[in-house]
Structure formats: structure tokens, C-alpha cells
Design a protein around this motif. Sequence first.
Motif, PDB file in Angstrom:
ATOM      1  N   GLU A  58      10.362  -1.363 -10.912  1.00 30.67           N
ATOM      2  CA  GLU A  58      11.330  -0.817 -10.259  1.00 30.67           C
ATOM      3  C   GLU A  58      12.602  -1.172 -10.631  1.00 30.67           C
ATOM      4  O   GLU A  58      13.636  -0.544 -10.606  1.00 30.67           O
ATOM      5  N   ASP A 187      11.060  -5.948 -14.007  1.00 27.55           N
ATOM      6  CA  ASP A 187      10.459  -6.842 -12.920  1.00 27.55           C
ATOM      7  C   ASP A 187       8.950  -6.568 -12.497  1.00 27.55           C
ATOM      8  O   ASP A 187       9.061  -5.420 -11.923  1.00 27.55           O
ATOM      9  N   LYS A 189       7.079  -7.305 -10.571  1.00 24.64           N
ATOM     10  CA  LYS A 189       6.672  -7.711  -9.207  1.00 24.64           C
ATOM     11  C   LYS A 189       6.651  -6.592  -8.231  1.00 24.64           C
ATOM     12  O   LYS A 189       6.170  -6.385  -6.879  1.00 24.64           O
ATOM     13  N   SER A 190       7.438  -5.738  -8.475  1.00 26.99           N
ATOM     14  CA  SER A 190       7.631  -4.366  -7.553  1.00 26.99           C
ATOM     15  C   SER A 190       7.405  -3.199  -8.591  1.00 26.99           C
ATOM     16  O   SER A 190       8.396  -3.146  -9.447  1.00 26.99           O
ATOM     17  N   GLU A 192       6.865   1.088  -9.213  1.00 21.99           N
ATOM     18  CA  GLU A 192       6.820   2.402  -8.753  1.00 21.99           C
ATOM     19  C   GLU A 192       6.102   3.459  -9.607  1.00 21.99           C
ATOM     20  O   GLU A 192       5.545   3.301 -10.609  1.00 21.99           O
ATOM     21  N   ARG A 231      10.488   6.916  -2.135  1.00 28.48           N
ATOM     22  CA  ARG A 231      11.573   6.097  -2.714  1.00 28.48           C
ATOM     23  C   ARG A 231      13.005   6.902  -3.047  1.00 28.48           C
ATOM     24  O   ARG A 231      14.068   6.935  -2.455  1.00 28.48           O
ATOM     25  N   ALA A 249       7.252   4.055  -4.202  1.00 25.28           N
ATOM     26  CA  ALA A 249       6.809   2.706  -4.386  1.00 25.28           C
ATOM     27  C   ALA A 249       5.552   2.506  -4.166  1.00 25.28           C
ATOM     28  O   ALA A 249       4.744   3.093  -3.109  1.00 25.28           O
ATOM     29  N   PRO A 251       2.300  -0.096  -3.417  1.00 27.18           N
ATOM     30  CA  PRO A 251       2.104  -1.265  -2.946  1.00 27.18           C
ATOM     31  C   PRO A 251       1.550  -2.416  -4.058  1.00 27.18           C
ATOM     32  O   PRO A 251       0.885  -1.964  -4.871  1.00 27.18           O
ATOM     33  N   THR A 252       1.435  -3.676  -3.682  1.00 26.17           N
ATOM     34  CA  THR A 252       0.642  -4.583  -4.770  1.00 26.17           C
ATOM     35  C   THR A 252      -0.690  -4.325  -4.532  1.00 26.17           C
ATOM     36  O   THR A 252      -1.355  -4.286  -3.441  1.00 26.17           O
TER      37      THR A 252
END
Length: 368
Positions: A58, A187, A189-190, A192, A231, A249, A251-252
Amino acid sequence: MRKTSNAIHLLATLLLITACDEKQTAQVEQPLRPVRTIVASATDGITGRDFPGIVIAENKADLSFRVSGKLKELLIKEGDKVKQGQILARLDQTDFKIALEDKQASYIKAKANFTRSAKLIEPGHISQREFDQIKATYSTSSAHLKAAKQNLIYTELKAPFDGSITKTYVDNFEEVLGKGKIATLQDLKSMEIEIDVPESLMIRVRRGQNNRAIHARFDAIKGEEFPLTFREISTQADETTHAYKLRFALPTIENYTILPGMTATVVADSVPTVDQDSSKNEIIIPAHAVMEDNRGRYVFIAEPEISSPTTGVVHRRDVTTSRLTNSGLIITSGIHPADLVITAGMSKMQEGLRVRLMVDIELLGQQP
């Protein structure tokens, strides 16, 4: 005389036999030619279609110095996790400090001249023109000093956000150019997923609709699907592919490591279209079923007979085509959903020919 009469009688008998044979031959019904057909199906172009996607972070940034110079310290390597504001690399500052000292000296001199001239302008010891030149020199030297200070700051490359270094492009002691890529920061952690949607499909998507069941599949994760959240969408098509980029987006995903660059398949289960009338939707048929002559492109369809659903009459339909897809050729006009399109032996077809249909009888009930 008697011989002549017998000859006439024999000739008449032969003609009668020949006529009877021709009548019997005419009464023998020729077997119908079997044809293979498919039922033309309508699609909105998106629903149920698979789109290849790629995983992206992201937040992503290609980091570069804003000034040129020799790389003195590269303080990172691929895979390192960094914090916002952390110094990642540093240029040799020697030349930048010399330039700063030079600009500092010029500024001090220009400031002193400006201070003296400000006291001399009122008594008339210098002209207004001379004062304006001194003032301009002072302003220019002040701007140059600020630029030199800023260039010295630019010799240090800092992380704009928390993330991981996914790639480096240079080594220590290399000469680097301003705005040349030094490293890529992402990053992780997020995540797409980004897909390309052709303009011919994009035009059918209804704006303002969020009830879209869209999910992602990964080949390495068998039997699992992951819901996606819309998104953003690009408003400018790619100049080469004429496709629009859509981002979703992701999800984890527990127990799995999903990294940028991995591929996924994005499936749209239900996408509202501008026109919900199925008769105006796209129809896809096998490309080899479409023929072309001096009148244009056409297909042969078989219209089932009321007396027997397993037989039909051949008709030619001129068609307008769009583009070729993995599923077949898109037909935009000329045939309708549930038409029986002949897909084999088209070169032997002609208008009005009776044929035997090779298609499931159950499908015939779909014909309007």
C-alpha cells in the motif's frame, strides 16, 4: 410391320419402368446432415471473469537523493526493517561543506554592504539605483546560502515511513545522480492487489456500487479464497494497453507470507453493469464459428423446428464483432442469447438447409 409394333411396345415398357424408378428415388428421403452447435450465452463482461493480479504494498517509495555526489555510506541492505526518519545512506559532504562556506562568506559580505548603504541612501551619498543593486545582491546571497544549507541536508537519505527495504540499486563509493534510485522502501504490513481492466469492460461498470463480491485466489494456497475491498481506480487509461488499474485491499493472511510481486487471481462474482438488460450484454462464441466474405462477418445459426426439436433450419446472420478474449470472440450485434450457433462444418451450410442438431435438448428450452 409386326416387328415395328413389337419395338414400339418394348420402348414404351422401358420408359414406364424408368419413370417408376425415378419416382421411387424421389420418394427416398435423404438423411439430414448433423451439425454441432453451442448455445450463445450473454455476459456482462466482468461477472465470473478471472483477472490476473499482482500484490503490491500500500505504501511504496523509490528513494533517491535530491543532489548528485559520491555515495560514502550505504547503511542498509535488502530485507532491513527501518523506522521513519532513520538515515539510510549518506553522500560525501566535503564539496557541499565547501560550497556552504563560500555562500556563507558571500552572504556576510553582501549583508555588510547592505547595512552600510542603508545609512548612506538618506543623506544622498549613493544613488537609489546603487542601493537597489546592493539590496538585490544581498537578497541573492541570502537565497544561495539557504540553498547551500539545504543541499548539505540533502546529502543524507532518510526513511519517509516505517517499512522494509525490498531492493537496493547502488553500492558504496559510486557516483550517484540526483533523483537516481537508491533503494525501494515498502510497508509490508498493508498489502493491495492491482489488476488491469480493459476499457471495453470498464465502461460497463456502474459507479457508486459497492455490493461486489470480489475475492482473490493464490495458486500456492489451495482451496482458499480471500475477500477483497475496493480501494481505488485510475481515471486515466494506460497509453499502451488502454486498460484501467483497479486496486483492492488485501486482508492479513495468517500463517502465510504474502510479499509484493506475488501473483494472484481476482474473481468478480457479481458486478452491476450500466444496463441490466441481458439482451444488450456481450455474447461470446468460439472464434472459428465466425466466417467472413465480401458482405462481412457472419455466423450460421440453426433454428429448431417446432415439429422436432432435434432438427433445425440453417440461417445466416451477419454479425458485428468486438475483440478476441481467452473465452472466445465477443459478438456485439447480429445474434441473441440462446441462439444455436453452428460451430462445425460451416463451409457446407447454406440458407434454408435442414440439419440434425447435436446439442442437449434441455438447452433448447432457453431459447426465447
